[in-house]
Design a protein around this motif. Sequence first.
Motif, short mmCIF file in Angstrom:
data_model
loop_
_atom_site.label_atom_id
_atom_site.label_comp_id
_atom_site.label_asym_id
_atom_site.label_seq_id
_atom_site.Cartn_x
_atom_site.Cartn_y
_atom_site.Cartn_z
N MET A 216 18.03 31.37 -15.53
CA MET A 216 17.84 31.05 -16.94
C MET A 216 18.43 29.68 -17.22
O MET A 216 19.53 29.36 -16.74
CB MET A 216 18.52 32.11 -17.82
CG MET A 216 18.41 31.85 -19.32
SD MET A 216 16.72 32.07 -19.93
CE MET A 216 16.78 31.20 -21.50
N ASP A 217 17.73 28.88 -18.02
CA ASP A 217 18.22 27.56 -18.40
C ASP A 217 19.47 27.71 -19.27
O ASP A 217 19.44 28.39 -20.31
CB ASP A 217 17.14 26.79 -19.14
CG ASP A 217 17.58 25.39 -19.51
OD1 ASP A 217 18.15 25.21 -20.61
OD2 ASP A 217 17.38 24.47 -18.69
N ALA A 218 20.55 27.07 -18.84
CA ALA A 218 21.82 27.21 -19.55
C ALA A 218 21.74 26.67 -20.97
O ALA A 218 22.28 27.27 -21.91
CB ALA A 218 22.93 26.51 -18.78
N GLY A 219 21.08 25.53 -21.15
CA GLY A 219 21.00 24.92 -22.48
C GLY A 219 20.29 25.80 -23.47
O GLY A 219 20.73 25.95 -24.62
N ILE A 220 19.19 26.43 -23.05
CA ILE A 220 18.44 27.31 -23.95
C ILE A 220 19.27 28.55 -24.28
O ILE A 220 19.34 28.98 -25.45
CB ILE A 220 17.10 27.71 -23.32
CG1 ILE A 220 16.19 26.49 -23.17
CG2 ILE A 220 16.41 28.79 -24.14
CD1 ILE A 220 14.90 26.76 -22.43
N ALA A 221 19.91 29.14 -23.28
CA ALA A 221 20.70 30.35 -23.50
C ALA A 221 21.88 30.08 -24.44
O ALA A 221 22.18 30.90 -25.32
CB ALA A 221 21.21 30.89 -22.17
N LEU A 222 22.52 28.94 -24.28
CA LEU A 222 23.65 28.60 -25.15
C LEU A 222 23.17 28.29 -26.57
O LEU A 222 23.78 28.73 -27.55
CB LEU A 222 24.41 27.41 -24.57
CG LEU A 222 25.25 27.69 -23.33
CD1 LEU A 222 25.68 26.40 -22.66
CD2 LEU A 222 26.48 28.53 -23.68
N ARG A 223 22.06 27.57 -26.66
CA ARG A 223 21.52 27.23 -27.98
C ARG A 223 21.17 28.47 -28.79
O ARG A 223 21.40 28.54 -30.00
CB ARG A 223 20.28 26.36 -27.80
CG ARG A 223 19.60 25.90 -29.11
CD ARG A 223 18.18 25.47 -28.85
NE ARG A 223 17.33 26.59 -28.44
CZ ARG A 223 16.14 26.43 -27.85
NH1 ARG A 223 15.67 25.22 -27.58
NH2 ARG A 223 15.43 27.50 -27.53
N ASP A 224 20.61 29.46 -28.09
CA ASP A 224 20.17 30.68 -28.77
C ASP A 224 21.26 31.76 -28.80
O ASP A 224 20.97 32.89 -29.21
CB ASP A 224 18.93 31.24 -28.06
CG ASP A 224 17.74 30.29 -28.15
OD1 ASP A 224 17.75 29.41 -29.02
OD2 ASP A 224 16.81 30.44 -27.33
N ALA A 225 22.47 31.42 -28.37
CA ALA A 225 23.59 32.38 -28.35
C ALA A 225 23.23 33.65 -27.58
O ALA A 225 23.55 34.76 -27.99
CB ALA A 225 24.03 32.71 -29.77
N MET A 226 22.56 33.45 -26.42
CA MET A 226 22.08 34.60 -25.64
C MET A 226 22.80 34.75 -24.30
O MET A 226 22.39 35.58 -23.49
CB MET A 226 20.58 34.46 -25.40
CG MET A 226 19.73 34.60 -26.65
SD MET A 226 19.96 36.21 -27.48
CE MET A 226 19.32 37.33 -26.23
N VAL A 227 23.84 33.99 -24.05
CA VAL A 227 24.51 34.09 -22.76
C VAL A 227 25.12 35.47 -22.56
O VAL A 227 24.88 36.14 -21.54
CB VAL A 227 25.60 33.00 -22.60
CG1 VAL A 227 26.37 33.21 -21.29
CG2 VAL A 227 24.98 31.61 -22.63
N LYS A 228 25.89 35.93 -23.53
CA LYS A 228 26.54 37.24 -23.39
C LYS A 228 25.52 38.37 -23.25
O LYS A 228 25.66 39.22 -22.35
CB LYS A 228 27.47 37.48 -24.58
CG LYS A 228 28.28 38.77 -24.45
CD LYS A 228 29.27 38.90 -25.60
CE LYS A 228 30.10 40.19 -25.46
NZ LYS A 228 31.09 40.31 -26.57
N PRO A 229 24.48 38.45 -24.13
CA PRO A 229 23.48 39.52 -23.95
C PRO A 229 22.77 39.45 -22.60
O PRO A 229 22.50 40.50 -21.99
CB PRO A 229 22.51 39.28 -25.11
CG PRO A 229 23.29 38.55 -26.12
CD PRO A 229 24.24 37.68 -25.36
N LEU A 230 22.46 38.25 -22.13
CA LEU A 230 21.79 38.11 -20.84
C LEU A 230 22.68 38.60 -19.71
O LEU A 230 22.22 39.31 -18.80
CB LEU A 230 21.40 36.65 -20.60
CG LEU A 230 20.14 36.16 -21.31
CD1 LEU A 230 20.06 34.64 -21.24
CD2 LEU A 230 18.90 36.79 -20.69
N VAL A 231 23.94 38.22 -19.75
CA VAL A 231 24.88 38.66 -18.71
C VAL A 231 24.99 40.18 -18.72
O VAL A 231 24.98 40.82 -17.67
CB VAL A 231 26.26 38.00 -18.91
CG1 VAL A 231 27.31 38.64 -18.00
CG2 VAL A 231 26.19 36.50 -18.63
#
Length: 277
Positions: A216-231
């Motif tokens: 997953m692209d880190a910039g997109i995941a961080l922008r959308d606040a989706m890092v924690k749910p993805l993990v």
Amino acid sequence: MILPTIPNLIARAADHPFLGQHLMMGQGMHHDVALAQSGGLELTSAYEPIFDISVHALAQSLSCGAEGVDRFGDELGFQAVTQRLDAAPFEVFDPFDRIADDQELVALDRMSRALHAINFFGAQRHGLLFLRVHERLLKSVKYDHGLHFSTILVSFGLNPSRVVIELPAAAVADKTFLGYLTTSYQRYGFKVAGNLSNAGQILSVSETARLDFIKMDAGIALRDAMVKPLVGYAGRLRVPLIFNGVVSETQFEALQQYDVRFVQGPLFNAHYHDRTA
């Protein structure tokens, strides 16, 4: 067991009519790497490291930043990048954009993957080799995805299980196609990674498509606040999640606040190659 060298693997490639025409040893300052000639261009391999930052991450402060990767990060493997010989390091070059004919595309893809495997295994690099597959190639090859490349690797004396075939996001979006591709590549000994274009695509990954890695692209995941749910979701699937495209210290430090394990991107490339030069 005698490990193959790049010259040894190039000699084996000569037994394959197509590869023998296009792959060769470099000359001069490039004498120790394999090159490919195609359409008047000379192509070579570059490798982006994929780091496991979990090893000692809890013992490190966030102030370590990317400079600390060599102290607490181990390489999971490397993603191969096709480069023009006269290009700057990691300069983006997509030879597939130049090709309209599907069969020519298949031939170039096979040549590029063989080139990257020779330069990777012949240099005795450790870890896994990640190889992207072009979306058009997946549609041009009708069945038995992975058979040809697996046959080539085995003829070189190389193990397909150290190769990760990386599927584009368009393939991951189609759950049925994803399941077929994953099963086919894994049948021929490969591991399979799937790229997500957005966080919601992770829902396409299920028991019917047991990917070995998700990217997953880190910039997109961080922008959308989706890092924690993805993990969290990847953890429930028990599929390792790689955040790629990390371009800044700010992104890297933000990722470290979650249970992110694998990272990749331009931020680490120059540092890694300076360290290993």
